[in-house]
Design a protein around this motif. Structure first.
Motif, PDB file in Angstrom:
ATOM      1  N   PHE A 112      19.991   9.697  -7.764  1.00  0.00           N
ATOM      2  CA  PHE A 112      21.131   9.940  -6.875  1.00  0.00           C
ATOM      3  C   PHE A 112      22.460   9.549  -7.519  1.00  0.00           C
ATOM      4  O   PHE A 112      22.507   8.831  -8.516  1.00  0.00           O
ATOM      5  CB  PHE A 112      20.951   9.182  -5.549  1.00  0.00           C
ATOM      6  CG  PHE A 112      20.826   7.688  -5.703  1.00  0.00           C
ATOM      7  CD1 PHE A 112      21.940   6.900  -5.965  1.00  0.00           C
ATOM      8  CD2 PHE A 112      19.584   7.078  -5.582  1.00  0.00           C
ATOM      9  CE1 PHE A 112      21.823   5.530  -6.096  1.00  0.00           C
ATOM     10  CE2 PHE A 112      19.467   5.696  -5.720  1.00  0.00           C
ATOM     11  CZ  PHE A 112      20.578   4.922  -5.983  1.00  0.00           C
ATOM     12  N   LEU A 118      26.632   8.381  -6.176  1.00  0.00           N
ATOM     13  CA  LEU A 118      27.392   7.950  -5.007  1.00  0.00           C
ATOM     14  C   LEU A 118      28.879   8.069  -5.301  1.00  0.00           C
ATOM     15  O   LEU A 118      29.349   7.631  -6.347  1.00  0.00           O
ATOM     16  CB  LEU A 118      27.031   6.499  -4.644  1.00  0.00           C
ATOM     17  CG  LEU A 118      27.876   5.808  -3.569  1.00  0.00           C
ATOM     18  CD1 LEU A 118      27.751   6.534  -2.228  1.00  0.00           C
ATOM     19  CD2 LEU A 118      27.449   4.348  -3.402  1.00  0.00           C
ATOM     20  N   ASP A 132      30.200   7.604 -20.317  1.00  0.00           N
ATOM     21  CA  ASP A 132      29.632   6.322 -20.710  1.00  0.00           C
ATOM     22  C   ASP A 132      28.240   6.076 -20.135  1.00  0.00           C
ATOM     23  O   ASP A 132      27.335   5.658 -20.850  1.00  0.00           O
ATOM     24  CB  ASP A 132      30.570   5.171 -20.337  1.00  0.00           C
ATOM     25  CG  ASP A 132      30.221   3.915 -21.103  1.00  0.00           C
ATOM     26  OD1 ASP A 132      30.373   3.930 -22.335  1.00  0.00           O
ATOM     27  OD2 ASP A 132      29.755   2.951 -20.476  1.00  0.00           O
ATOM     28  N   ALA A 133      28.071   6.345 -18.831  1.00  0.00           N
ATOM     29  CA  ALA A 133      26.761   6.090 -18.229  1.00  0.00           C
ATOM     30  C   ALA A 133      25.666   6.996 -18.812  1.00  0.00           C
ATOM     31  O   ALA A 133      24.617   6.501 -19.218  1.00  0.00           O
ATOM     32  CB  ALA A 133      26.842   6.202 -16.718  1.00  0.00           C
ATOM     33  N   MET A 185      25.715  12.516 -14.364  1.00  0.00           N
ATOM     34  CA  MET A 185      24.391  11.909 -14.476  1.00  0.00           C
ATOM     35  C   MET A 185      23.294  12.884 -14.029  1.00  0.00           C
ATOM     36  O   MET A 185      22.122  12.517 -13.981  1.00  0.00           O
ATOM     37  CB  MET A 185      24.320  10.642 -13.608  1.00  0.00           C
ATOM     38  CG  MET A 185      25.214   9.508 -14.071  1.00  0.00           C
ATOM     39  SD  MET A 185      24.641   8.758 -15.603  1.00  0.00           S
ATOM     40  CE  MET A 185      23.329   7.693 -15.000  1.00  0.00           C
ATOM     41  N   LYS A 240      20.852   7.043 -22.452  1.00  0.00           N
ATOM     42  CA  LYS A 240      20.640   7.138 -23.907  1.00  0.00           C
ATOM     43  C   LYS A 240      20.617   8.589 -24.380  1.00  0.00           C
ATOM     44  O   LYS A 240      19.829   8.969 -25.235  1.00  0.00           O
ATOM     45  CB  LYS A 240      19.318   6.459 -24.325  1.00  0.00           C
ATOM     46  CG  LYS A 240      19.121   5.071 -23.759  1.00  0.00           C
ATOM     47  CD  LYS A 240      19.980   4.065 -24.477  1.00  0.00           C
ATOM     48  CE  LYS A 240      19.784   2.680 -23.873  1.00  0.00           C
ATOM     49  NZ  LYS A 240      20.961   1.830 -24.013  1.00  0.00           N
ATOM     50  N   ARG A 273      17.651   5.075  -9.535  1.00  0.00           N
ATOM     51  CA  ARG A 273      19.107   5.263  -9.507  1.00  0.00           C
ATOM     52  C   ARG A 273      19.509   6.566 -10.203  1.00  0.00           C
ATOM     53  O   ARG A 273      20.551   7.114  -9.922  1.00  0.00           O
ATOM     54  CB  ARG A 273      19.812   4.080 -10.174  1.00  0.00           C
ATOM     55  CG  ARG A 273      19.705   2.810  -9.339  1.00  0.00           C
ATOM     56  CD  ARG A 273      20.754   1.797  -9.702  1.00  0.00           C
ATOM     57  NE  ARG A 273      20.714   0.683  -8.752  1.00  0.00           N
ATOM     58  CZ  ARG A 273      20.113  -0.479  -8.987  1.00  0.00           C
ATOM     59  NH1 ARG A 273      19.526  -0.697 -10.147  1.00  0.00           N
ATOM     60  NH2 ARG A 273      20.101  -1.428  -8.077  1.00  0.00           N
ATOM     61  N   HIS A 274      18.659   7.019 -11.139  1.00  0.00           N
ATOM     62  CA  HIS A 274      19.007   8.259 -11.832  1.00  0.00           C
ATOM     63  C   HIS A 274      18.875   9.480 -10.933  1.00  0.00           C
ATOM     64  O   HIS A 274      19.375  10.536 -11.252  1.00  0.00           O
ATOM     65  CB  HIS A 274      18.129   8.426 -13.070  1.00  0.00           C
ATOM     66  CG  HIS A 274      18.187   7.232 -13.968  1.00  0.00           C
ATOM     67  ND1 HIS A 274      17.182   6.900 -14.830  1.00  0.00           N
ATOM     68  CD2 HIS A 274      19.127   6.285 -14.110  1.00  0.00           C
ATOM     69  CE1 HIS A 274      17.505   5.790 -15.462  1.00  0.00           C
ATOM     70  NE2 HIS A 274      18.679   5.392 -15.048  1.00  0.00           N
ATOM     71  N   SER A 333      25.154   5.503 -22.442  1.00  0.00           N
ATOM     72  CA  SER A 333      24.630   4.149 -22.640  1.00  0.00           C
ATOM     73  C   SER A 333      23.530   3.778 -21.658  1.00  0.00           C
ATOM     74  O   SER A 333      22.764   2.868 -21.926  1.00  0.00           O
ATOM     75  CB  SER A 333      25.761   3.114 -22.613  1.00  0.00           C
ATOM     76  OG  SER A 333      26.459   3.188 -21.402  1.00  0.00           O
ATOM     77  N   VAL A 334      23.421   4.491 -20.542  1.00  0.00           N
ATOM     78  CA  VAL A 334      22.322   4.194 -19.616  1.00  0.00           C
ATOM     79  C   VAL A 334      21.151   5.147 -19.856  1.00  0.00           C
ATOM     80  O   VAL A 334      20.018   4.723 -20.016  1.00  0.00           O
ATOM     81  CB  VAL A 334      22.794   4.281 -18.148  1.00  0.00           C
ATOM     82  CG1 VAL A 334      21.626   4.086 -17.202  1.00  0.00           C
ATOM     83  CG2 VAL A 334      23.887   3.260 -17.875  1.00  0.00           C
ATOM     84  N   ASN A 362      16.138   1.046 -11.421  1.00  0.00           N
ATOM     85  CA  ASN A 362      16.948   1.965 -12.217  1.00  0.00           C
ATOM     86  C   ASN A 362      16.277   3.332 -12.375  1.00  0.00           C
ATOM     87  O   ASN A 362      16.953   4.338 -12.533  1.00  0.00           O
ATOM     88  CB  ASN A 362      17.262   1.365 -13.583  1.00  0.00           C
ATOM     89  CG  ASN A 362      18.568   0.572 -13.547  1.00  0.00           C
ATOM     90  OD1 ASN A 362      19.275   0.593 -12.538  1.00  0.00           O
ATOM     91  ND2 ASN A 362      18.885  -0.107 -14.622  1.00  0.00           N
ATOM     92  N   ARG A 414      32.152  12.251 -12.323  1.00  0.00           N
ATOM     93  CA  ARG A 414      31.445  11.149 -12.989  1.00  0.00           C
ATOM     94  C   ARG A 414      30.020  11.046 -12.445  1.00  0.00           C
ATOM     95  O   ARG A 414      29.062  10.869 -13.201  1.00  0.00           O
ATOM     96  CB  ARG A 414      32.172   9.819 -12.754  1.00  0.00           C
ATOM     97  CG  ARG A 414      31.452   8.640 -13.386  1.00  0.00           C
ATOM     98  CD  ARG A 414      32.210   7.341 -13.251  1.00  0.00           C
ATOM     99  NE  ARG A 414      32.215   6.829 -11.873  1.00  0.00           N
ATOM    100  CZ  ARG A 414      32.728   5.650 -11.535  1.00  0.00           C
ATOM    101  NH1 ARG A 414      33.294   4.875 -12.453  1.00  0.00           N
ATOM    102  NH2 ARG A 414      32.700   5.248 -10.276  1.00  0.00           N
ATOM    103  N   ALA A 415      29.885  11.173 -11.113  1.00  0.00           N
ATOM    104  CA  ALA A 415      28.549  11.127 -10.523  1.00  0.00           C
ATOM    105  C   ALA A 415      27.720  12.329 -10.969  1.00  0.00           C
ATOM    106  O   ALA A 415      26.535  12.203 -11.289  1.00  0.00           O
ATOM    107  CB  ALA A 415      28.650  11.072  -9.008  1.00  0.00           C
TER     108      ALA A 415
END
Lengths: 251, 216, 278
Positions: free
Chosen positions: A88, A90, A109-110, A162, A116, A85-86, A113-114, A82, A158-159
């Motif tokens: 990139f 997709l 949401d990501a 992040m 924070k 994953r932050h 909640s991912v 993880n 959405r991508a």
């Protein structure tokens, strides 16, 4: 500086050798397009880079940190993927938006909640992104209420929400009606102009030629040609790519 | 016996019918989810256990399970039967309905497109977050009609508690009917069940409507 | 699997285990208050739970006031009063009555129960018989059936699990073979409704039940022929000989002082078949 470095990647599904010793690096701010016939392994390469598939052999590193490498002749992934994953994002061929979330919630949401992150701060950022993409009036809509093109644009933002360093696109326009591909390609072009690092698997040759810094032609699990788009398209050396472009132009 | 007495008497039993109904749902819904997750587990002993569990509990009559749960402990271990019959009755109903719920959950989980998992994974969601935030809400939406079906069946199945002499509404109705040689208690029982199920359908309909703000 | 999911599963499993333990705990709790432990005379009064079939008038049924009533219940109440026992009722599921007796849900089955050899063989303690029951044929008024011989080619109903059903399937197999069809019903009401609605031509049923029904409903008659004699008794768990003896001596005393006869007066349909009074 390379953001992504993949070396000597091997991947098989059963007896089917999909990736045969592929190496690829992507520098910051670079736009790389991967083209090639279906079954050439280009989507698999992207899925390996984003950890949706595990490689059989080779090395994957982001920002010079290894996510997967060979240890004692076996592939070993780091424990906490993880962290990588932050780096990139997709964009899928089929969008894969969350149908039970509104557009804004899909984006927020990501990060909340991912990662924070603070909810209000994320909301401001997401609304800004939506405005930029001309989707501000869709913030409270649900994916089922949007056209395919709008859905794909939402999945791009959405991508982006992040804040990835590199964005992968897996045939982003293949699931769209021809008249809707334009709006998606326009967004990607806009991102290229902003120097977003991107890897795009696509069948849109004209688009790849126009937007890329580098084009990679893959066939049967190997990279056949690689170089500046003018060089690859204008001065094709390999027979296989010539044939591919010929078939493509017939359509 | 006046109609009023019959209704009053059966209404007392109806409280027990409701107790079976609500307690069964309370335990069977989460237990079914656990069984479904075990069923989908890659760890063989877990999935094997869940498979046997579902196969046995769906493959034998609920009436038999009621007798086994109520009197089994006495015959096997000499443990006296609970004076509070509600406990063995709810245990039997809950483990039985959990098996059916587990299969409904499984069908729902398996119907989810793999892209939803992949999108969540790429965005960095943990497995628990993926399940509870992304998958479960959509699964619930998909399986709600099947769940409603089971719940309506449960309302009617509560009458099986008569097997172990739990004095729920239908048991009492039967006793009155045969003592008074009258069909009235059966009509009253039918009315009770029907009204209850109309309410259940209404509530579930509202829930379904609330969840249908998006298309799958 | 992620730690969170495991934690949730564990929590739920523990919750379920607690539920089961609570169930067992309650069961064990019940055991300590079970009746046998308090049989010693000077302790708290013994609680005697009478197992009844609440669907068997006039021996045990739900009365017009919604309370359990019937001949057997009245007698058992009097016995408990005589012995100084605390009286309680447990309505059994007739199909499972012996399981429920075994597992201490009740201390006897006392509800127009036919004494079967198989019960004695299985070790249950059975009291002296107190009622002569016979199986009779119930038909509609104006029926051409006058005896069992007329049942040939007819459709006959009997209640599942009663001695009537046993009789037809064992001792009277030849008679049964002459029927057009034997319908087994789940309860008496269903048998009578089948008859009333002309779905069957006759019902084979316990004499007191038939007589009570024929007296309360117009258009039915009970044939005089007795198909099979049988007797009612009280069943106790194996090893409860002492309790059985106490109940029997109490019954003797109640018969002697006339209480028994007084109770029987309220049940004219069955008075004639009570062994202690005839």
């Amino acid at each position: 500086m390379s953001i992504l470095k993949m070396s000597n990647i091997q991947k098989s599904f059963g007896d089917n050798h999909v990736l045969k010793d592929i190496s690829l690096h992507v520098d910051k701010g670079e736009v790389v397009s991967i083209i090639g016939p279906s079954g050439s392994g280009k989507s698999t390469l992207l899925r390996c880079a984003t950890f949706l598939e595990t490689i059989d052999a080779g090395t994957i590193s982001y920002d010079d940190r290894n996510a997967a490498e060979m240890k004692n002749g076996k592939i070993a992934y780091v424990k906490n993927l993880n962290d990588f994953r932050h780096v990139f994002g997709l964009v899928f061929q089929n969008f894969n938006l969350f149908p039970h979330f509104s557009v804004l919630k899909n984006m927020m949401d990501a990060p909340v909640s991912v990662l924070k992150r603070d909810k209000n701060e994320v909301r401001e950022e997401c609304l800004t992104l939506l405005r930029k993409m001309g989707l501000e009036d869709k913030a409270d809509s649900y994916p089922c209420e949007l056209s395919g093109g709008q859905q794909q644009r939402v999945s791009i933002v959405r991508a982006l929400a992040m804040n990835p360093e590199i964005l992968f696109f897996d045939e982003p326009t293949s699931a769209l009606d021809p008249e809707l591909t334009g709006e998606v390609l326009k967004v990607i072009k806009q991102l290229a102009e902003e120097k977003m690092t991107m890897v795009i698997v696509t069948h849109e040759m004209a688009f790849a030629r126009a937007v890329s810094d580098r084009v990679i032609f893959m066939d049967k699990g190997v990279i056949v040609e690689e170089g500046h788009p003018e060089e690859v398209f204008g001065n094709t050396r390999s027979e296989r790519m010539k044939q591919f472009l010929q078939n493509y132009n017939k359509d | 016996m006046t109609l009023m007495t019959i209704i009053t008497k059966m209404a007392e039993g109806f409280e027990k019918t409701c107790a079976i109904f609500f307690l069964t749902l309370l335990f069977a819904i989460p237990l079914g989810m656990i069984i479904a997750l075990l069923r989908g587990s890659k760890f063989k002993p877990f999935s094997g256990f869940a498979k046997v569990y579902i196969s046995v509990l769906r493959g034998t009559p609920l009436m038999l399970q009621l007798i086994a749960v109520t009197y089994g402990p006495y015959y096997l271990f000499g443990i006296s039967v609970s004076r509070n019959k509600l406990i063995p009755v709810v245990v039997a109903f809950a483990i039985n309905y959990a098996a059916y719920f587990a299969e409904i959950y499984r069908s729902g989980i398996e119907s989810m497109p793999v892209g939803q998992y992949e999108a969540a994974q790429v965005l960095g969601y943990s497995r628990a977050q993926t399940f509870f935030k992304i998958i479960l809400p959509q699964v619930i939406r998909r399986i709600l009609p099947s769940i409603t079906n089971e719940i309506v069946t449960l309302v009617k199945d509560t009458s099986l508690a008569f097997t172990v002499s739990y004095q729920e509404m239908f048991t009492i109705g039967k006793q009155i009917a045969n003592s008074q040689t009258s069909f009235v208690p059966f009509i009253v029982a039918g009315a009770f069940y029907y009204v209850f199920n109309v309410l259940v359908s209404f509530v579930m309909g509202r829930v379904e409507k609330r969840m249908s703000y998006y298309k799958i | 699997m992620s730690k969170k999911i495991i934690a949730i599963i564990l929590a739920a499993a523990i919750g379920l285990a607690c539920l089961c333990l609570a169930g067992c705990g309650a069961k064990q709790g019940a055991e300590t208050t079970a009746p046998e432990e308090s049989t010693s005379e000077n302790a708290v009064p013994m609680r005697f739970v009478m197992g009844i079939d609440a669907e068997y008038p006039p021996f045990s049924e739900i009365g017009a006031d919604g309370k359990y009533t019937g001949f057997d219940i009245d007698v058992c109440k009097a016995v408990c009063e005589y012995l100084g026992w605390e009286f309680d009722i447990f309505p059994v599921n007739w199909d499972n009555k012996l399981i429920q007796l075994d597992s201490h849900e009740c201390d006897c089955v006392w509800s127009g129960m036919t004494i079967l050899d198989s019960m004695k063989e299985a070790g249950y303690v059975i009291s002296r018989p107190y009622f002569d029951n016979t199986q009779v044929i119930l038909v509609k008024d104006g029926s051409d059936i006058a005896s069992s011989a007329d049942l040939a080619g007819k459709t006959v109903a009997v209640m599942l699990g009663t001695s009537g059903e046993k009789l037809l399937n064992e001792e009277l197999q030849d008679l049964t073979a002459s029927f057009k069809e034997l319908t087994t019903c789940d309860n008496f009401l269903q048998c009578f409704t089948e008859l009333d609605g002309n779905a069957v031509d006759a019902v084979i049923v316990d004499k007191p039940v038939a007589e009570k029904y024929a007296s309360e409903n117009k258009g039915f008659k009970v044939l005089d022929e007795n198909l099979g004699e049988e007797q009612y008794g009280i069943a106790f768990r194996s090893g409860d000989e002492a309790i059985c003896a106490q109940v029997e001596s109490a019954l003797d005393a109640l018969v002697a002082d006339g209480t028994y006869a007084k109770i029987a007066e309220n049940y004219p349909d069955i008075q004639g078949n009570l062994i202690f009074l005839n």
